[in-house]
Enzyme design. Structure first.
Site, PDB file in Angstrom:
ATOM      1  N   ASP A   1      -1.442   6.676   6.205  1.00 53.50           N
ATOM      2  CA  ASP A   1      -1.571   5.258   6.540  1.00 53.50           C
ATOM      3  C   ASP A   1      -2.514   5.118   7.735  1.00 53.50           C
ATOM      4  O   ASP A   1      -2.695   6.066   8.506  1.00 53.50           O
ATOM      5  CB  ASP A   1      -0.196   4.689   6.878  1.00 53.50           C
ATOM      6  CG  ASP A   1      -0.163   3.172   6.774  1.00 53.50           C
ATOM      7  OD1 ASP A   1      -1.154   2.580   6.314  1.00 53.50           O
ATOM      8  OD2 ASP A   1       0.873   2.586   7.139  1.00 53.50           O
TER       9      ASP A   1
ATOM     10  N   ARG B   1       6.461  -8.302   1.646  1.00 57.96           N
ATOM     11  CA  ARG B   1       7.282  -7.901   2.783  1.00 57.96           C
ATOM     12  C   ARG B   1       7.894  -9.126   3.468  1.00 57.96           C
ATOM     13  O   ARG B   1       9.069  -9.117   3.855  1.00 57.96           O
ATOM     14  CB  ARG B   1       6.449  -7.098   3.782  1.00 57.96           C
ATOM     15  CG  ARG B   1       7.259  -6.584   4.976  1.00 57.96           C
ATOM     16  CD  ARG B   1       6.361  -5.858   5.958  1.00 57.96           C
ATOM     17  NE  ARG B   1       5.789  -4.659   5.365  1.00 57.96           N
ATOM     18  CZ  ARG B   1       4.711  -4.028   5.854  1.00 57.96           C
ATOM     19  NH1 ARG B   1       4.098  -4.495   6.928  1.00 57.96           N
ATOM     20  NH2 ARG B   1       4.261  -2.941   5.272  1.00 57.96           N
TER      21      ARG B   1
ATOM     22  N   LYS C   1       0.828  -1.214   0.000  1.00 57.46           N
ATOM     23  CA  LYS C   1       0.000   0.000   0.000  1.00 57.46           C
ATOM     24  C   LYS C   1       0.863   1.265   0.000  1.00 57.46           C
ATOM     25  O   LYS C   1       0.632   2.201  -0.776  1.00 57.46           O
ATOM     26  CB  LYS C   1      -0.944  -0.018   1.215  1.00 57.46           C
ATOM     27  CG  LYS C   1      -1.973  -1.146   1.152  1.00 57.46           C
ATOM     28  CD  LYS C   1      -2.946  -1.095   2.319  1.00 57.46           C
ATOM     29  CE  LYS C   1      -2.332  -1.516   3.625  1.00 57.46           C
ATOM     30  NZ  LYS C   1      -1.920  -2.942   3.634  1.00 57.46           N
ATOM     31  N   THR C   2       1.855   1.309   0.867  1.00 53.57           N
ATOM     32  CA  THR C   2       2.754   2.466   0.919  1.00 53.57           C
ATOM     33  C   THR C   2       3.551   2.592  -0.374  1.00 53.57           C
ATOM     34  O   THR C   2       3.751   3.700  -0.891  1.00 53.57           O
ATOM     35  CB  THR C   2       3.708   2.352   2.114  1.00 53.57           C
ATOM     36  OG1 THR C   2       2.946   2.240   3.318  1.00 53.57           O
ATOM     37  CG2 THR C   2       4.615   3.572   2.212  1.00 53.57           C
TER      38      THR C   2
ATOM     39  N   THR D   1      -5.862  -1.436   6.669  1.00 59.36           N
ATOM     40  CA  THR D   1      -6.073  -2.884   6.708  1.00 59.36           C
ATOM     41  C   THR D   1      -7.493  -3.212   7.170  1.00 59.36           C
ATOM     42  O   THR D   1      -7.885  -4.371   7.173  1.00 59.36           O
ATOM     43  CB  THR D   1      -5.072  -3.542   7.681  1.00 59.36           C
ATOM     44  OG1 THR D   1      -5.225  -2.948   8.979  1.00 59.36           O
ATOM     45  CG2 THR D   1      -3.638  -3.334   7.205  1.00 59.36           C
TER      46      THR D   1
END
Length: 340
Positions: free
Chosen positions: A112, A220, A67-68, A161
């Site tokens: 975020d 990740r 997302k980032t 999320t």
């Protein structure tokens, strides 16, 4: 104690910079999420050709899916500035006002955990998103008045999320809504291969595939496991990540063939062994395994549910027949697990 804190802080900063170095900068470098990339590419090209700010974007999905990274890619593709913050950091209206009034033309503002914005701050944001203005209250009591400050047209990118916790009024102000799903092993292998090239790690196809299979569908985690396999190969092998080396490294980390780690197994076995397969409440599970409710909901459950090992029911969480078979367990009484 002071020295330990400094070392810990430096290690965290190094880890964060390391993660940043592995992130793709453009859509062409971003692997997977084909539909998301197609929709985003069209919207970016259209906004760029008109010279307008891109519509506000909401990106949601489990942690670690990019997302980032996508937010920063949007700014890079538009050729504009990028500013990042998070919902919990913005505590008072003045914080948000200061951020918004400093934005430049078409800049990307990334928030975020947008679902954790305070309701009063969220209400102040509405006018900024819709009309590119922010209302400031001047004075107190009967003499108080509202003054509107114009804002440069900007793009607000929110990530979460927990999309279900975003209020209706805020959700309707996003023109583009993108859902990130777990990655396929093939996409993760491509990501691991790219990261390995950046790290100058020698890997074969089988070693790359082994890391990808155990990465829980999450880039990740793939990058984290790659670094640990690199360390193992450097110390216990010839520095090359092959399938046997990757298996030995990941087995040492207690990451099994499905990507389940110690906490995944602990969660499922607690439901099976202590509570007969369920149903059992989330708070009870959290207390039993000494883990936060939010961590279970946001980190562990989504992957276990997607894999078909865990069910959410109105009465609580339940282990599925797949979970029983995975651990070689028999349901209590010899019946079918998951039925009640």
């Amino acid at each position: 104690m002071t020295e330990q804190r400094i070392v810990s802080s430096e290690a965290f900063e190094e880890e964060r910079n390391f993660e940043y170095s592995l992130r793709p900068r453009l859509l062409a470098e971003f692997t997977g999420q084909r539909k998301v990339k197609e929709n985003l590419a069209i919207a970016i090209e259209a906004a760029r050709s008109r010279g307008d700010a891109l519509d506000h974007v909401l990106i949601y999905g489990p942690p670690g899916l990019g997302k980032t990274t996508l937010a920063s890619i949007i700014a890079n593709e538009l050729g504009v500035r990028f500013q990042q913050t998070s919902g919990p950091v913005i505590q008072i209206k003045g914080d948000l006002t200061g951020i918004l009034t400093q934005l430049t033309e078409r800049q990307v503002l990334f928030v975020d955990e947008v679902h954790r914005l305070h309701p009063e701050i969220e209400e102040l944001l509405y006018a900024g998103l819709e009309d590119f203005r922010v209302d400031v209250l001047i004075g107190q009591g009967p003499g108080a008045r509202t003054h509107s400050l114009p804002l440069a047209p900007f793009t607000f990118v929110g990530a979460t999320t927990r999309a279900g916790l975003i209020s209706g009024p805020l959700r309707t102000r996003f023109g583009i809504i993108l859902h990130l799903d777990y990655y396929t092993p093939e996409d993760l292998a491509t990501i691991a291969k790219r990261s390995g090239a950046i790290l100058k790690v020698e890997m074969d196809e089988e070693g790359t595939a082994e890391i990808a299979r155990r990465s829980r569908g999450t880039p990740r985690i793939a990058n984290r496991l790659l670094r640990r396999a690199r360390d193992y190969a450097q110390v216990r092998a010839d520095g090359r990540i092959t399938a046997p080396v990757a298996r030995e490294a990941l087995d040492m980390l207690q990451v099994d063939q499905l990507g389940f780690d110690e906490m995944d197994r602990k969660l499922l076995l607690t439901i099976i062994e202590k509570y007969g397969g369920g149903p059992v409440g989330l708070n009870t599970i959290a207390a039993s395994i000494s883990e936060e409710v939010e961590a279970i909901e946001e980190i562990y459950e989504p992957f276990l549910i997607q894999c078909g090992f865990l069910n959410r029911t109105p009465r609580g969480r339940m282990a599925t027949p797949l979970a029983y078979r995975h651990f070689g367990k028999e349901p209590a009484g010899g019946g079918q697990p998951g039925l009640f």
